[in-house]
Design an enzyme around this catalytic site. Structure first.
Site, PDB file in Angstrom:
ATOM      1  N   GLU A  34       0.691  -1.604   0.361  1.00 30.27           N
ATOM      2  CA  GLU A  34      -0.095  -0.068   0.243  1.00 30.27           C
ATOM      3  C   GLU A  34       0.982   1.626  -0.059  1.00 30.27           C
ATOM      4  O   GLU A  34       1.304   1.389   0.895  1.00 30.27           O
ATOM      5  CB  GLU A  34      -1.380  -0.172   0.906  1.00 30.27           C
ATOM      6  CG  GLU A  34      -1.884   1.241   1.768  1.00 30.27           C
ATOM      7  CD  GLU A  34      -3.149   1.614   0.371  1.00 30.27           C
ATOM      8  OE1 GLU A  34      -3.591   0.636   0.069  1.00 30.27           O
ATOM      9  OE2 GLU A  34      -2.380   3.206   0.148  1.00 30.27           O
ATOM     10  N   GLY A  41      -7.674   2.311   1.384  1.00 34.59           N
ATOM     11  CA  GLY A  41      -7.825   3.417  -0.407  1.00 34.59           C
ATOM     12  C   GLY A  41      -8.930   4.603  -0.092  1.00 34.59           C
ATOM     13  O   GLY A  41      -9.195   5.220   1.113  1.00 34.59           O
ATOM     14  N   THR A  42      -9.430   4.857  -1.214  1.00 33.63           N
ATOM     15  CA  THR A  42      -9.609   5.854  -1.965  1.00 33.63           C
ATOM     16  C   THR A  42     -11.555   5.995  -0.694  1.00 33.63           C
ATOM     17  O   THR A  42     -11.799   6.658  -0.589  1.00 33.63           O
ATOM     18  CB  THR A  42     -10.120   5.648  -3.546  1.00 33.63           C
ATOM     19  OG1 THR A  42      -9.287   6.096  -3.448  1.00 33.63           O
ATOM     20  CG2 THR A  42     -11.709   7.153  -3.917  1.00 33.63           C
ATOM     21  N   CYS A  43     -12.323   4.318  -0.999  1.00 37.98           N
ATOM     22  CA  CYS A  43     -13.631   4.118  -0.877  1.00 37.98           C
ATOM     23  C   CYS A  43     -13.362   4.820   0.757  1.00 37.98           C
ATOM     24  O   CYS A  43     -14.498   5.147   1.449  1.00 37.98           O
ATOM     25  CB  CYS A  43     -13.573   2.858  -0.514  1.00 37.98           C
ATOM     26  SG  CYS A  43     -15.043   2.562   0.552  1.00 37.98           S
ATOM     27  N   GLY A 183     -23.018  12.955 -12.132  1.00 33.19           N
ATOM     28  CA  GLY A 183     -23.542  11.419 -11.399  1.00 33.19           C
ATOM     29  C   GLY A 183     -23.581  11.078 -10.196  1.00 33.19           C
ATOM     30  O   GLY A 183     -24.471  12.396  -9.667  1.00 33.19           O
ATOM     31  N   ARG A 273     -13.818   9.034 -13.600  1.00 35.96           N
ATOM     32  CA  ARG A 273     -12.491   8.095 -13.280  1.00 35.96           C
ATOM     33  C   ARG A 273     -11.637   7.889 -14.156  1.00 35.96           C
ATOM     34  O   ARG A 273     -12.716   6.755 -14.653  1.00 35.96           O
ATOM     35  CB  ARG A 273     -12.830   7.491 -11.474  1.00 35.96           C
ATOM     36  CG  ARG A 273     -13.309   8.420 -10.239  1.00 35.96           C
ATOM     37  CD  ARG A 273     -13.985   7.355  -9.075  1.00 35.96           C
ATOM     38  NE  ARG A 273     -12.530   6.841  -8.292  1.00 35.96           N
ATOM     39  CZ  ARG A 273     -11.872   8.495  -7.788  1.00 35.96           C
ATOM     40  NH1 ARG A 273     -12.672   9.337  -7.309  1.00 35.96           N
ATOM     41  NH2 ARG A 273     -11.328   8.436  -7.231  1.00 35.96           N
ATOM     42  N   ASP A 312     -11.418  -0.782 -10.097  1.00 38.22           N
ATOM     43  CA  ASP A 312     -12.040   0.222 -10.332  1.00 38.22           C
ATOM     44  C   ASP A 312     -11.047   0.303 -11.681  1.00 38.22           C
ATOM     45  O   ASP A 312     -11.290   0.921 -12.874  1.00 38.22           O
ATOM     46  CB  ASP A 312     -11.485   1.278  -9.852  1.00 38.22           C
ATOM     47  CG  ASP A 312     -12.455   1.685  -8.935  1.00 38.22           C
ATOM     48  OD1 ASP A 312     -13.648   1.249  -8.667  1.00 38.22           O
ATOM     49  OD2 ASP A 312     -12.975   2.889  -8.074  1.00 38.22           O
ATOM     50  N   HIS A 446     -46.237  -4.844   8.262  1.00 36.58           N
ATOM     51  CA  HIS A 446     -46.473  -3.494   8.541  1.00 36.58           C
ATOM     52  C   HIS A 446     -46.077  -2.743   9.675  1.00 36.58           C
ATOM     53  O   HIS A 446     -46.574  -3.348  10.428  1.00 36.58           O
ATOM     54  CB  HIS A 446     -47.573  -3.538   7.786  1.00 36.58           C
ATOM     55  CG  HIS A 446     -48.864  -2.974   7.576  1.00 36.58           C
ATOM     56  ND1 HIS A 446     -48.649  -1.717   6.785  1.00 36.58           N
ATOM     57  CD2 HIS A 446     -49.245  -1.748   8.547  1.00 36.58           C
ATOM     58  CE1 HIS A 446     -49.533  -0.811   7.084  1.00 36.58           C
ATOM     59  NE2 HIS A 446     -50.141  -0.800   8.391  1.00 36.58           N
TER      60      HIS A 446
HETATM   61  P1  NAD Z   1     -20.173   9.454 -13.138  1.00 33.87           P
HETATM   62  O1  NAD Z   1     -19.239   8.602 -14.368  1.00 33.87           O
HETATM   63  O2  NAD Z   1     -21.031   8.376 -12.427  1.00 33.87           O
HETATM   64  O3  NAD Z   1     -20.367  10.775 -13.069  1.00 33.87           O
HETATM   65  C1  NAD Z   1     -20.112  11.820 -14.360  1.00 33.87           C
HETATM   66  C2  NAD Z   1     -21.120  13.150 -14.543  1.00 33.87           C
HETATM   67  O4  NAD Z   1     -20.757  14.395 -14.986  1.00 33.87           O
HETATM   68  C3  NAD Z   1     -22.230  11.904 -16.182  1.00 33.87           C
HETATM   69  O5  NAD Z   1     -23.288  12.242 -15.567  1.00 33.87           O
HETATM   70  C4  NAD Z   1     -21.221  12.924 -17.623  1.00 33.87           C
HETATM   71  O6  NAD Z   1     -21.783  12.713 -18.324  1.00 33.87           O
HETATM   72  C5  NAD Z   1     -20.810  14.138 -16.465  1.00 33.87           C
HETATM   73  N1  NAD Z   1     -19.435  14.944 -16.839  1.00 33.87           N
HETATM   74  C6  NAD Z   1     -19.180  14.410 -18.204  1.00 33.87           C
HETATM   75  N2  NAD Z   1     -18.020  15.231 -18.668  1.00 33.87           N
HETATM   76  C7  NAD Z   1     -18.532  16.497 -18.126  1.00 33.87           C
HETATM   77  C8  NAD Z   1     -18.574  17.968 -18.628  1.00 33.87           C
HETATM   78  N3  NAD Z   1     -17.361  18.441 -19.276  1.00 33.87           N
HETATM   79  N4  NAD Z   1     -19.797  18.453 -18.077  1.00 33.87           N
HETATM   80  C9  NAD Z   1     -20.967  18.397 -17.156  1.00 33.87           C
HETATM   81  N5  NAD Z   1     -20.803  16.904 -16.494  1.00 33.87           N
HETATM   82  C10 NAD Z   1     -20.292  16.323 -17.594  1.00 33.87           C
HETATM   83  O7  NAD Z   1     -19.016  10.316 -12.530  1.00 33.87           O
HETATM   84  P2  NAD Z   1     -18.858  10.559 -10.995  1.00 33.87           P
HETATM   85  O8  NAD Z   1     -20.161  11.187 -10.432  1.00 33.87           O
HETATM   86  O9  NAD Z   1     -17.965  11.306 -10.780  1.00 33.87           O
HETATM   87  O10 NAD Z   1     -18.275   9.501 -10.047  1.00 33.87           O
HETATM   88  C11 NAD Z   1     -17.443   8.510 -10.813  1.00 33.87           C
HETATM   89  C12 NAD Z   1     -17.199   6.595 -10.017  1.00 33.87           C
HETATM   90  O11 NAD Z   1     -17.450   7.036  -9.084  1.00 33.87           O
HETATM   91  C13 NAD Z   1     -18.855   6.351 -10.744  1.00 33.87           C
HETATM   92  O12 NAD Z   1     -18.334   5.430 -11.298  1.00 33.87           O
HETATM   93  C14 NAD Z   1     -19.843   6.206 -10.285  1.00 33.87           C
HETATM   94  O13 NAD Z   1     -20.151   5.254  -9.705  1.00 33.87           O
HETATM   95  C15 NAD Z   1     -18.498   6.124  -8.788  1.00 33.87           C
HETATM   96  N6  NAD Z   1     -19.377   6.403  -7.756  1.00 33.87           N
HETATM   97  C16 NAD Z   1     -20.285   6.213  -6.527  1.00 33.87           C
HETATM   98  C17 NAD Z   1     -20.480   6.539  -5.339  1.00 33.87           C
HETATM   99  C18 NAD Z   1     -21.815   5.413  -5.244  1.00 33.87           C
HETATM  100  O14 NAD Z   1     -22.007   4.444  -5.474  1.00 33.87           O
HETATM  101  N7  NAD Z   1     -22.924   5.966  -3.788  1.00 33.87           N
HETATM  102  C19 NAD Z   1     -20.359   7.410  -4.971  1.00 33.87           C
HETATM  103  C20 NAD Z   1     -20.073   8.083  -6.088  1.00 33.87           C
HETATM  104  C21 NAD Z   1     -19.050   7.951  -6.642  1.00 33.87           C
END
Ligand code: NAD
Length: 467
Positions: A34, A41-43, A183, A273, A312, A446
């Protein structure tokens, strides 16, 4: 060379550390490399855990704000940002120590340093003092994770231009925030900082927020965000982000084609990412990349003999901690020569901890129709669910996408209270190939929110009782 490990795992995120513990349980001599001085890590350090901790703080704050609705007079309350940060750190530290404990319990060793492939069965580890040593292992698992993508010509800093990392240590709650990307990361941080009082504007390139979710879910989230006061621009093209004396100016073209400019204190870039494949020694191997992610087979083996990739890093696999964890288990189980059930990616739950929460598993309605299924949908609103009424929640729904022929459950989509917990039932139903009638036939207690799942299943036949 010293002893040979059965497995060496590079990276201790949820993929790597779970793989290590399982490898230990299987009796494999295991070492984790590590680069940071802590495990998780990140999570654990800058992702899922601290974010959900802050979301819970925001929820508690909401309860105070709405206390009068529940007959509780609460005249004076305020946010202590430092105390919130301290609590988040406490949660993270406790869980990180927990991994150390589990490593000891399962005889997993770990070394701090940057790991990279150094030839067949060898990992080179460079420590903070730039000293290198080599580890020999029969199997190597790459679990180096991913980093937030940045927009061109933009660099993150501690205060203004932020990714998921910097935003977690902001010294104070900003007055305003522009979030680029709606996202999971974008909508979760919108839900945190809006509730703590920041004026939040979201800019999403695609025509809808949470574009991976079912269209009706995205529409419900956008409706809720707008009602809460979060400005949401979909179909927005970000043209330029310039740092200013007070923060930044964000120029974008709206869906109507008009140029707009927003002055803001902070900008969160949440546009996806990229896999951490640089400097880990894959160039001299047979490992194949696809759009920057590592190609594996169903047992997480790469093209390089003895080298697995999980989490990832993996091409075509969703970037979710629980997926990385399962991929880690598949990899080390396979490395131990035991039967390893490959992952069915159609049965992976997606959970977004925004307010309202979102969860889903399987095909969206559109995807099911495009695949040629004769789709039947059952949908039940939380507004008609008794427990939701008790909680004071009226928005959201459970939607079940099924195939008309046998009532096969193709997908389940939820938005509303506690749905990140409710999705487990749908995942299990799909794993056991239950039909909508099985789901409707199972007695649900319920009053619970789970009754919304039952009634959505009944809704496939137009037989929901409470609407
Ligand atoms: P994401 O890919 O889920 O969402 C990125 C968003 O940014 C998309 O909707 C995309 O259309 C938009 N986008 C891309 N370029 C852009 C631009 N130039 N201008 C405006 N919008 C733009 O990525 P994220 O939200 O950064 O998350 C990263 C990863 O981590 C994802 O795969 C996500 O599923 C994961 N994650 C999961 C959770 C969870 O499960 N609760 C939480 C955080 C992150």
């Amino acid at each position: 060379m010293a002893e040979i490990y059965d497995v060496a795992i590079i990276g201790s995120g949820p993929g790597g550390y779970v793989a290590a513990i399982r490898a230990g349980q299987l009796g494999l001599k295991t070492v984790v490399v590590e680069k940071d001085n802590k495990l998780g890590g990140t999570c654990l350090h800058v992702g899922c855990i601290p974010t959900k901790a802050l979301l819970f703080n925001a929820e508690v704050y909401d309860h105070f704000k709405n206390a009068a609705d529940f007959g509780i007079e609460c005249k004076s309350f305020s946010v202590n940002w430092q105390a919130i940060q301290d609590r988040k750190t406490k949660v993270v530290t406790k869980l990180s120590k927990g991994i150390e404990f589990l490593f000891k319990k399962n005889k997993v060793e770990w070394v701090q340093g940057f790991g990279r492939l150094a030839g067949p069965g060898r990992v080179a580890v460079t420590d903070a003092k730039n000293l290198s040593r080599e580890i020999a292992a029969k199997a190597i698992v790459l679990a180096t994770g991913s980093e937030a993508k940045m927009l061109a010509r933009l660099e993150p800093d501690a205060k203004v231009i932020l990714t998921n990392k910097e935003i977690l240590s902001l010294p104070a709650i900003p007055k305003s925030m522009v979030i680029i990307g709606a996202g999971a990361v974008g909508v979760e941080f919108a839900s945190i900082f809006h509730r703590f009082g920041a004026a939040v504007t979201m800019l999403e390139m695609l025509p809808r927020a949470v574009p991976l979710e079912d269209e009706e879910v995205a529409a419900e989230l956008e409706k809720s965000f707008r009602k809460q006061g979060i400005a949401m621009h979909t179909g927005a093209r970000v043209e330029k982000v310039t740092k200013t004396a007070k923060g930044a100016a964000v120029e974008f073209t709206g869906s109507d084609g008009k140029a707009q400019k927003i002055e803001t204190e902070t900008v969160l870039v949440a546009v996806g990412r990229a896999a951490n494949t640089a400097n880990i020694g894959i160039e001299k191997t047979r490992i194949q990349l696809e759009h920057g992610f590592i190609k594996t087979n169903q047992h997480m083996q790469t093209e390089e003999p003895g080298v697995y990739a999980i989490g990832d890093l993996v091409a075509g696999s969703p970037l979710l901690a629980h997926v990385g964890q399962r991929e880690g288990i598949v990899a080390v189980t396979h490395a131990a020569g035991k039967p390893a059930e490959p992952i069915n990616y159609l049965q992976v739950p997606n959970c977004t901890y925004s307010e309202p929460e979102i969860s889903s598993v399987g095909l969206s309605e559109r995807a099911a129709r495009e695949k040629g299924y004769k789709v039947k949908v059952g949908k039940f609103p939380f507004a008609a669910n008794s427990k939701a009424a008790i909680l004071g929640v009226r928005e959201g729904f459970v939607k079940i996408v099924s195939d008309e022929k046998y009532g096969e459950i193709l997908g389940v989509h939820m938005i509303g209270p506690r749905v990140t917990e409710l999705i487990a039932e749908a995942v299990m139903a799909m794993r056991l190939e239950a039909t909508v009638d099985d789901l409707a036939g199972a007695i649900h207690a319920h009053p619970t929110l789970t009754e919304a799942v039952l009634e959505a299943a009944e809704g496939v036949h137009g037989m929901s009782v409470h609407i």
